[in-house]
Design a protein around this motif. Structure first.
Motif, PDB file in Angstrom:
ATOM      1  N   GLN A 142       1.004  -1.369   0.039  1.00 46.84           N
ATOM      2  CA  GLN A 142      -0.036   0.114   0.087  1.00 46.84           C
ATOM      3  C   GLN A 142       0.807   1.401   0.111  1.00 46.84           C
ATOM      4  N   LYS A 143       1.962   1.344   1.006  1.00 43.98           N
ATOM      5  CA  LYS A 143       2.908   2.364   0.992  1.00 43.98           C
ATOM      6  C   LYS A 143       3.539   2.419  -0.403  1.00 43.98           C
ATOM      7  N   VAL A 144       3.993   1.393  -0.955  1.00 48.33           N
ATOM      8  CA  VAL A 144       4.552   1.619  -2.353  1.00 48.33           C
ATOM      9  C   VAL A 144       3.580   1.988  -3.251  1.00 48.33           C
ATOM     10  N   LYS A 145       2.380   1.729  -3.426  1.00 52.41           N
ATOM     11  CA  LYS A 145       1.139   2.045  -4.304  1.00 52.41           C
ATOM     12  C   LYS A 145       1.172   3.528  -4.138  1.00 52.41           C
ATOM     13  N   GLU A 146       0.917   4.019  -2.635  1.00 52.57           N
ATOM     14  CA  GLU A 146       0.855   5.413  -2.597  1.00 52.57           C
ATOM     15  C   GLU A 146       1.824   6.180  -3.060  1.00 52.57           C
ATOM     16  N   ARG A 147       3.156   5.813  -2.798  1.00 55.00           N
ATOM     17  CA  ARG A 147       4.470   6.527  -3.214  1.00 55.00           C
ATOM     18  C   ARG A 147       4.412   6.617  -4.610  1.00 55.00           C
ATOM     19  N   THR A 148       4.110   5.683  -5.471  1.00 56.06           N
ATOM     20  CA  THR A 148       4.061   5.579  -6.801  1.00 56.06           C
ATOM     21  C   THR A 148       3.018   6.568  -7.428  1.00 56.06           C
ATOM     22  N   ALA A 149       1.966   6.663  -6.705  1.00 54.69           N
ATOM     23  CA  ALA A 149       0.668   7.462  -7.041  1.00 54.69           C
ATOM     24  C   ALA A 149       1.453   9.057  -6.982  1.00 54.69           C
ATOM     25  N   LEU A 151       4.506   9.968  -7.033  1.00 52.62           N
ATOM     26  CA  LEU A 151       5.881  10.080  -7.904  1.00 52.62           C
ATOM     27  C   LEU A 151       4.930  10.471  -9.305  1.00 52.62           C
ATOM     28  N   ALA A 152       4.084   9.778  -9.553  1.00 53.07           N
ATOM     29  CA  ALA A 152       3.418  10.010 -10.899  1.00 53.07           C
ATOM     30  C   ALA A 152       2.809  11.159 -10.750  1.00 53.07           C
ATOM     31  N   ALA A 153       2.303  11.687 -10.020  1.00 53.94           N
ATOM     32  CA  ALA A 153       1.617  13.016  -9.618  1.00 53.94           C
ATOM     33  C   ALA A 153       2.719  14.209  -9.912  1.00 53.94           C
ATOM     34  N   ALA A 154       3.571  13.891  -9.110  1.00 59.93           N
ATOM     35  CA  ALA A 154       4.851  15.047  -9.135  1.00 59.93           C
ATOM     36  C   ALA A 154       5.429  15.102 -10.564  1.00 59.93           C
ATOM     37  N   ASN A 160       4.180  19.068 -16.575  1.00 58.56           N
ATOM     38  CA  ASN A 160       3.189  20.338 -17.122  1.00 58.56           C
ATOM     39  C   ASN A 160       3.922  21.627 -17.052  1.00 58.56           C
ATOM     40  N   ILE A 161       4.702  21.840 -16.025  1.00 60.54           N
ATOM     41  CA  ILE A 161       5.404  23.118 -15.846  1.00 60.54           C
ATOM     42  C   ILE A 161       6.181  23.094 -16.928  1.00 60.54           C
ATOM     43  N   LEU A 162       6.996  22.117 -17.424  1.00 58.42           N
ATOM     44  CA  LEU A 162       7.889  22.315 -18.549  1.00 58.42           C
ATOM     45  C   LEU A 162       7.445  22.524 -19.731  1.00 58.42           C
ATOM     46  N   THR A 163       6.382  21.823 -20.069  1.00 56.21           N
ATOM     47  CA  THR A 163       5.394  22.155 -21.168  1.00 56.21           C
ATOM     48  C   THR A 163       5.108  23.221 -21.354  1.00 56.21           C
ATOM     49  N   HIS A 164       4.737  24.135 -20.498  1.00 61.37           N
ATOM     50  CA  HIS A 164       3.945  25.433 -20.576  1.00 61.37           C
ATOM     51  C   HIS A 164       4.881  26.492 -20.130  1.00 61.37           C
TER      52      HIS A 164
END
Length: 285
Positions: A142-149, A151-154, A160-164
């Motif tokens: 669960q911790k790995v899943k949350e951390r992965t999520a 990192l994916a959001a970050a 998004n920042i780099l694109t715009h």
């Protein structure tokens, strides 16, 4: 109240009476699924083909393949090597045989006649350990899943920042080759991204002083390794069509833990339409 619903237990003995006695005892105290084998080979077959056997209770003295040989065969197979094995024996009671049992991978070596409560307590102990390990694994997953999520959001946020972002961003390797760019860089240079990746910074960059043009990258490297970043300078990008695009340019070093240069981040602001202070002064004169 019976416990350990969902657990799977394999009992192995060449005597049908012993199998019946073991099964009856276990099912009286536990809500587990019990599998029976009357030979070492049958035990191996069941363990290999029945998913997730949790514990094996194995008689030592059996014709053909004895318990020691059976345990050895189970321990060399990747699917069964981690299944705990409890030996039960009425004949092989010496310390040497007990040591051999542990050497072939048993977690316990019990002598017959065995006290019913002792056997049930032993089985319960290993099931509790398995429950605890599975609980810890679930928490970790669960911790790995949350951390992965996270990192994916970050990562999405950074992309998004780099694109715009309005400034051109280029990521170089230590040899000055372009590894990635953002959309602003492609627009500023009129190159598609695939064309820019693999080019060198020298292909698209020139400094204002002509004498600096030939050796500027070496100068960068020395300064970046020494300071980690270089202040903004005025320079020009060379666009695909040959246009010179005036830019305000800065560079930052990305180093590994050993201090070795891994990447160079270059950021350029398009200065087209801006008037330098000294130019403005000259015009006013």
């Amino acid at each position: 109240m019976k416990r350990y619903t969902g657990f799977k237990l394999l009992i192995v003995d060449d005597h049908e009476h012993n199998l019946f006695t073991l099964r009856t005892l276990i099912e009286r105290h536990m809500d587990v699924q019990v599998f029976e084998a009357d030979s070492g080979q049958q035990a191996i077959d069941i363990a290999l083909h029945e998913p997730a056997i949790d514990l094996i209770i194995l008689d030592v003295q059996m014709p053909g393949m004895d318990g020691f040989q059976t345990a050895s065969m189970l321990k060399i197979r990747s699917k069964t090597k981690d299944i705990p094995i409890i030996f039960l024996t009425a004949a092989f009671k010496t310390e040497a045989f007990q040591q051999k049992g542990y050497e072939v991978g048993a977690v316990d070596y019990l002598l017959k006649p065995i006290d019913d409560n002792q056997l049930i307590n032993k089985i319960s102990t290993y099931f509790r350990l398995i429950e605890k390990e599975r609980g810890l694994n679930r928490v970790l997953e669960q911790k790995v899943k949350e951390r992965t999520a996270e990192l994916a959001a970050a990562k999405r946020h950074l992309e998004n920042i780099l694109t715009h972002m309005g400034e051109a961003l280029l990521l170089l390797n230590p040899e000055g080759e372009i590894e990635s760019v953002n959309p602003a860089a492609c627009e500023m240079l009129s190159y598609p991204e695939d064309d820019l990746v693999g080019m060198t910074i020298a292909d698209i960059f020139e400094e204002e002083e002509q004498e600096q043009a030939g050796a500027f990258f070496g100068t960068w490297l020395e300064a970046l390794i020494r300071t980690g970043a270089l202040n903004r300078i005025e320079a020009r990008f060379i666009a695909k069509d040959g246009r010179r695009v005036p830019i305000l340019f800065s560079r930052t070093a990305v180093k590994d833990e050993a201090g070795e240069l891994q990447h160079i981040i270059c950021i350029a602001k398009d200065m087209t339409g801006y008037v330098r202070e000294e130019d403005a002064v000259d015009s006013a004169s």
